[in-house]
Enzyme design. Structure first.
Site, PDB file in Angstrom:
ATOM      1  N   GLY A 133      96.857  53.501  19.078  1.00 36.74           N
ATOM      2  CA  GLY A 133      96.757  52.784  17.817  1.00 36.74           C
ATOM      3  C   GLY A 133      98.155  52.502  17.338  1.00 36.74           C
ATOM      4  O   GLY A 133      99.095  53.192  17.740  1.00 36.74           O
ATOM      5  N   HIS A 134      98.314  51.493  16.504  1.00 33.19           N
ATOM      6  CA  HIS A 134      99.658  51.184  16.013  1.00 33.19           C
ATOM      7  C   HIS A 134     100.094  52.254  15.024  1.00 33.19           C
ATOM      8  O   HIS A 134      99.288  53.113  14.647  1.00 33.19           O
ATOM      9  CB  HIS A 134      99.672  49.800  15.367  1.00 33.19           C
ATOM     10  CG  HIS A 134      98.770  49.705  14.181  1.00 33.19           C
ATOM     11  ND1 HIS A 134      99.158  50.061  12.920  1.00 33.19           N
ATOM     12  CD2 HIS A 134      97.471  49.337  14.092  1.00 33.19           C
ATOM     13  CE1 HIS A 134      98.148  49.902  12.100  1.00 33.19           C
ATOM     14  NE2 HIS A 134      97.110  49.473  12.783  1.00 33.19           N
ATOM     15  N   ASN A 135     101.380  52.211  14.613  1.00 29.74           N
ATOM     16  CA  ASN A 135     101.869  53.201  13.649  1.00 29.74           C
ATOM     17  C   ASN A 135     101.062  53.084  12.357  1.00 29.74           C
ATOM     18  O   ASN A 135     100.913  52.010  11.815  1.00 29.74           O
ATOM     19  CB  ASN A 135     103.352  52.972  13.349  1.00 29.74           C
ATOM     20  CG  ASN A 135     104.215  53.325  14.551  1.00 29.74           C
ATOM     21  OD1 ASN A 135     103.738  53.934  15.509  1.00 29.74           O
ATOM     22  ND2 ASN A 135     105.471  52.932  14.505  1.00 29.74           N
ATOM     23  N   GLY A 136     100.545  54.204  11.899  1.00 29.85           N
ATOM     24  CA  GLY A 136      99.779  54.186  10.662  1.00 29.85           C
ATOM     25  C   GLY A 136      98.289  53.972  10.875  1.00 29.85           C
ATOM     26  O   GLY A 136      97.545  53.760   9.928  1.00 29.85           O
ATOM     27  N   SER A 137      97.820  54.047  12.122  1.00 29.23           N
ATOM     28  CA  SER A 137      96.402  53.834  12.387  1.00 29.23           C
ATOM     29  C   SER A 137      95.593  55.115  12.185  1.00 29.23           C
ATOM     30  O   SER A 137      94.379  55.104  12.257  1.00 29.23           O
ATOM     31  CB  SER A 137      96.209  53.341  13.819  1.00 29.23           C
ATOM     32  OG  SER A 137      96.716  54.284  14.726  1.00 29.23           O
ATOM     33  N   GLY A 138      96.285  56.220  11.950  1.00 23.45           N
ATOM     34  CA  GLY A 138      95.583  57.478  11.715  1.00 23.45           C
ATOM     35  C   GLY A 138      95.604  58.409  12.905  1.00 23.45           C
ATOM     36  O   GLY A 138      95.083  59.516  12.828  1.00 23.45           O
ATOM     37  N   LYS A 139      96.233  57.987  13.991  1.00 23.29           N
ATOM     38  CA  LYS A 139      96.153  58.806  15.205  1.00 23.29           C
ATOM     39  C   LYS A 139      96.928  60.119  15.073  1.00 23.29           C
ATOM     40  O   LYS A 139      96.481  61.149  15.577  1.00 23.29           O
ATOM     41  CB  LYS A 139      96.599  58.008  16.436  1.00 23.29           C
ATOM     42  CG  LYS A 139      98.008  57.441  16.382  1.00 23.29           C
ATOM     43  CD  LYS A 139      98.209  56.511  17.574  1.00 23.29           C
ATOM     44  CE  LYS A 139      99.663  56.175  17.830  1.00 23.29           C
ATOM     45  NZ  LYS A 139     100.431  55.638  16.703  1.00 23.29           N
ATOM     46  N   SER A 140      98.055  60.093  14.360  1.00 24.52           N
ATOM     47  CA  SER A 140      98.807  61.337  14.209  1.00 24.52           C
ATOM     48  C   SER A 140      98.133  62.308  13.254  1.00 24.52           C
ATOM     49  O   SER A 140      98.224  63.519  13.418  1.00 24.52           O
ATOM     50  CB  SER A 140     100.231  61.046  13.728  1.00 24.52           C
ATOM     51  OG  SER A 140     101.026  60.698  14.839  1.00 24.52           O
ATOM     52  N   GLU A 170     102.804  61.621  20.212  1.00 24.70           N
ATOM     53  CA  GLU A 170     103.877  60.636  20.434  1.00 24.70           C
ATOM     54  C   GLU A 170     105.113  61.297  21.043  1.00 24.70           C
ATOM     55  O   GLU A 170     106.241  60.992  20.683  1.00 24.70           O
ATOM     56  CB  GLU A 170     104.242  59.922  19.137  1.00 24.70           C
ATOM     57  CG  GLU A 170     103.077  59.102  18.613  1.00 24.70           C
ATOM     58  CD  GLU A 170     103.489  58.162  17.504  1.00 24.70           C
ATOM     59  OE1 GLU A 170     104.527  57.506  17.652  1.00 24.70           O
ATOM     60  OE2 GLU A 170     102.783  58.116  16.497  1.00 24.70           O
TER      61      GLU A 170
END
Lengths: 279, 289, 265
Positions: A40-47, A166
């Protein structure tokens, strides 16, 4: 394989003071022994998802269970023994003044007796090809080497799951390749379940299964082949298409017949060779 | 503005037990308007070269010509500020240099250090913010309330607002997601064309070097290994691979195909479309030479 | 200048002093600081000086390196010497230059006190020169361990010290990087009026603070993820080993002390 090791059931999460939730009603399982890529792009909630899996944050709604134990404030330390995590910035997770001290840090925290520690520090470092760097100080190591030490620190605790948050995004191509190769080898040899959170689609292409996150929601789930069929849709989501996939598409467009979209250059070249060399 | 490095050598902590030779005998010409890419491994000396381009480092041997100014080893130089006004550097992770209370003030910081009036600096801040694709309403926000990607853009705007003739970029897209990466690289390329800048891109990405640069310099172990146009550099990909450097994926694929089919295409292709065309053509010909 | 400073610097080596347990070295330095005050005449100071130079010899630190590194300190020692020469007004006058009178006691005090100062500096420098900072931390942690009874946060203090040590080089690199980035934006750190230079510190300090906070936050998360929950129930990987040498060196200092009492005037 295929026994669920982690179950995530209807999980939602919002950071304090933010209106839009970081995660919205997420449900999926993580299977034993698989390599799962969450993209997902940065800020997609994956972290955020990664933080929930390790009990660094707790969901406001829904449940997460790791190895059969529901993750709560009470079980968090138990769960953390099973879930190792490697973070993005190689410097900001290196606690020890030397390589061996850093690997030992986690073992010390879990009260492992010293004789076992000494042995585990050495074997874990050997497994990531850092066994000859025992007394090296962190500022003399490359980013890739520091990340491999971090991985050694995780596997020293013999967890069932390793989460790469990441972990390769700040590395140069060589460091990235080193880390991925190390993880691949560990997964094959030690049967560790790997969850890699990434926006590098080349990395995701190597996974067994891919989950695409977008705006806090689980957008799509499937094998890398299925995911890369999404094509332009991925670009819309701020992601990219791996090179072999792009080439497969272009070749078809130019009238070259292919049985499927290839995820690696090797596969692509092999098919071209077997289907055309006989003519 | 032309920049030229002549036989530059640089030693860190010279004359101490910790002395370390970073680069030696580096000669590079960057005529005005060139888009130059410097590629090489971490530790190949490319960051050291970069810091010579606006006199952040002074050669321990040789000389650097920046416009009409010459920076020479063993000589004291005064007023290096005028050089820095003309050569802007976007460092790796430039968001780490932000410090002001508002985005606007941070972008104005560079120009005002070089004597631009406050009202002009304000106008420049607005313009620079637009260039990097951020909305005007964040001018009054604190840079530390922004997302990582936005902070990166603000920091870049801070360098662009200096309106330099030469733009030096050190891995400007490190850590960004694919969309952010492409947007930033395209932004620099557009500026390069529109403002007729000289651009120096220090990068690990062979893809970007092949895509944007007119000229490529390959650094290896503190020395210039080769230089030339992308076509020239990548025409001998095997040499690069032997050094452990990557080649662009397009070229990598072409090599694999050439090897498998025991053939040699008429040229090295740097574009995916063109390579697909070449492969299709070749296969239509029966996969034979 | 900074490159030659040896305060707090560790010089790797295999000498007897290098191999000693940090605890014994810490105890010896601590005792030495007290023992120094026993000396009050020429024979006692001679014994102290002999002891110190024996230790310097045992450390195998090149004398030239030690001399070069302590140069700035010699200035301070000389200043102490002058101070005592001019301030002490006892005993017969031995030299008179106009309004300036030097007394015998002043000269005596000047020599003794600056010598004492010098010996103290040499011995403490030897500690840091032959012991890695982390060893010192470990040594302090074990020595201070009894204080835990009174809720003194020994473990936390030691962890803090070791993390600071770990991050010093990282922060140095960071400082250099930010300084260069701001220089490229027109800040001048090495020239210009003092007022400007002081102002130039702000664009350096704020980013440094912010990145340090960010690092601290990320480090705390990483530590928690690796199971850190305070000192309780932790085992220790690094181990200290008290050997024969350590006992011998302590006894030796004891013998020197007895000798000092005997020779004391």
């Amino acid at each position: 394989m295929s026994k669920p090791l982690v179950t995530i059931d209807g999980v939602s999460f919002s950071y304090e003071g933010q209106q839009t939730p970081a995660l919205k009603n997420i449900t999926f399982d993580i299977l034993e022994g698989e390599w799962l890529a969450i993209v997902g792009h940065n800020g997609s909630g994956k972290s955020t998802l990664a933080k929930l899996l390790n009990g660094l944050q707790f969901p406001q709604q829904g449940k997460i269970a790791v190895c059969g134990t529901e993750l709560t404030e009470a079980t968090v330390w138990e769960v953390r023994k099973n879930v190792g995590m490697v973070f993005q910035n190689p410097d900001n997770q290196f606690v020890g003044t030397t390589v061996r001290d850093d690997v030992a840090f986690g073992l010390e925290n879990h009260g492992v007796p010293r004789e076992i520690m000494v042995e585990r520090v050495q074997t874990s470092l050997d497994k990531v090809q850092m066994g000859t760097f025992l007394n090296q100080e962190p500022h003399h190591l490359s980013g890739g080497q520091k990340q491999r030490v971090a991985i050694a620190g995780v596997i020293a605790l013999q967890p069932a799951i390793i989460i790469l948050d990441e972990a390769t995004s700040m590395l140069d191509p060589r460091g990235r390749a080193e880390v991925i190769a190390t993880v691949r080898e560990l997964k094959d040899r030690e049967h560790i379940t790997v969850i890699s959170i990434t926006h590098d689609l080349e990395e995701a292409a190597k996974a067994d299964r891919v989950i695409v996150m977008n705006k806090g929601e689980l957008y799509r789930e499937g094998t890398p082949e299925q995911i890369f069929e999404m094509d332009e849709e991925l670009v819309q989501l701020g992601l990219d298409i791996p090179f072999p996939v792009k080439m497969s598409k272009l070749l078809r467009h130019k009238g070259v017949e292919l049985t499927k979209t290839h995820l690696t250059e090797e596969e692509l070249v092999t098919e071209l060779w077997t289907s055309h060399s006989k003519m | 503005m032309d920049i030229s490095l002549k036989n530059v050598e640089y030693r860190y902590q010279a004359d101490s037990p910790f002395e370390h030779l970073a680069i030696s005998d580096v000669s590079i010409d960057i005529p005005s308007g060139t888009y130059l890419a410097i590629i090489g491994h971490t530790g190949s000396g490319k960051s050291t070269v970069l810091q010579h381009l606006n006199a952040l480092l002074k050669p321990t041997k040789g000389s650097v010509l920046i416009g009409s100014r010459e920076i020479k080893a063993g000589r004291k130089d005064k007023n290096l500020k005028s050089i820095r006004e003309n050569v802007g550097i976007v460092f790796q992770f430039p968001e780490h240099q932000l410090f002001e209370e508002t985005v606007e003030k941070d972008i104005m910081f560079g120009p005002m250090n070089f004597g631009v009036s406050e009202s002009d600096a304000k106008a420049r801040a607005k313009e620079a913010l637009q260039l990097v694709g951020l909305p005007e309403d964040i001018l009054e926000k604190s840079p530390f309330d922004l997302s990582g990607g936005q902070m990166r853009r603000v920091a870049i705007a801070g360098v662009l607002a200096m309106e330099p003739d030469v733009l030096v970029l050190d891995e400007p897209t490190a850590g960004l997601d694919p969309r952010g990466r492409k947007e930033i690289m395209d932004l620099f390329y557009t500026l390069h064309k529109k403002r007729n800048l000289s651009t120096v891109l220090v990068t690990h990405s062979m893809e970007d070097a092949a895509k944007y640069a007119d000229e490529i310099v390959v650094m290896h172990q503190g020395k210039v290994l080769t230089k030339g146009t992308p076509e020239q550099i990548f025409s001998d990909p095997v040499a690069l691979i032997e050094l452990g450097l990557d080649v662009p994926e397009v070229i990598g694929l072409q090599l694999k195909i050439e090897e498998t089919f025991h053939t040699k295409f008429s040229k090295i292709s740097l574009s995916e479309r063109e390579l697909a065309e070449m492969i299709a053509e070749f296969l239509r010909g029966g996969g034979q030479r | 200048m900074m490159e030659k400073m040896i305060f707090g610097r560790y010089v790797p080596g295999e000498s007897l002093l290098h191999r000693m347990d940090p605890r014994s070295k810490l105890i010896i330095v601590f005792l030495f600081v007290i023992v120094v005050f026993i000396a009050n005449n020429v024979p006692t100071y001679a014994v102290l000086a002999a002891y110190t130079f024996l230790m310097v010899g045992l450390s195998r630190i090149p004398l030239r390196f030690l001399y070069g590194g302590l140069k700035p300190v010699f200035l301070l020692v000389f200043f102490t010497f002058l101070l005592h020469i001019f301030m002490t007004k006892e005993g017969p006058i031995i030299l008179e230059l106009g309004w300036l009178k030097i007394y015998e006691e002043g000269l005596r005090q000047g020599i003794f006190i600056s010598l004492r100062f010098l010996l103290l500096i040499l011995v403490t420098s030897l500690l840091t020169l032959t012991t890695t900072p982390i060893e010192i931390t470990d040594g302090l942690e074990t020595l201070l361990n009894p204080l835990k009874k009174w809720k003194f946060p020994v473990h936390e203090l030691a962890l803090m010290m070791s993390i600071s040590l770990r991050f010093i080089p990282t922060l140095m690199q960071e400082t250099d990087k930010i300084m260069k980035a701001q220089t490229a934006r027109g800040v001048e750190y090495n020239s210009g009026p003092v007022k400007e230079r002081i102002k130039a510190i702000i664009p350096l300090l704020i980013p440094l603070f912010i990145s340090s906070f960010k690092r601290a936050e990320e480090l705390a998360v990483a530590m928690e993820a690796r199971g850190y929950k305070g000192g309780e129930g932790r085992t220790k990987y690094r181990q200290l080993a008290w050997g024969m040498v350590d006992t011998a060196m302590l006894l030796f200092l004891g013998a020197v002390t007895v000798l000092l009492f005997v020779l004391r005037g």
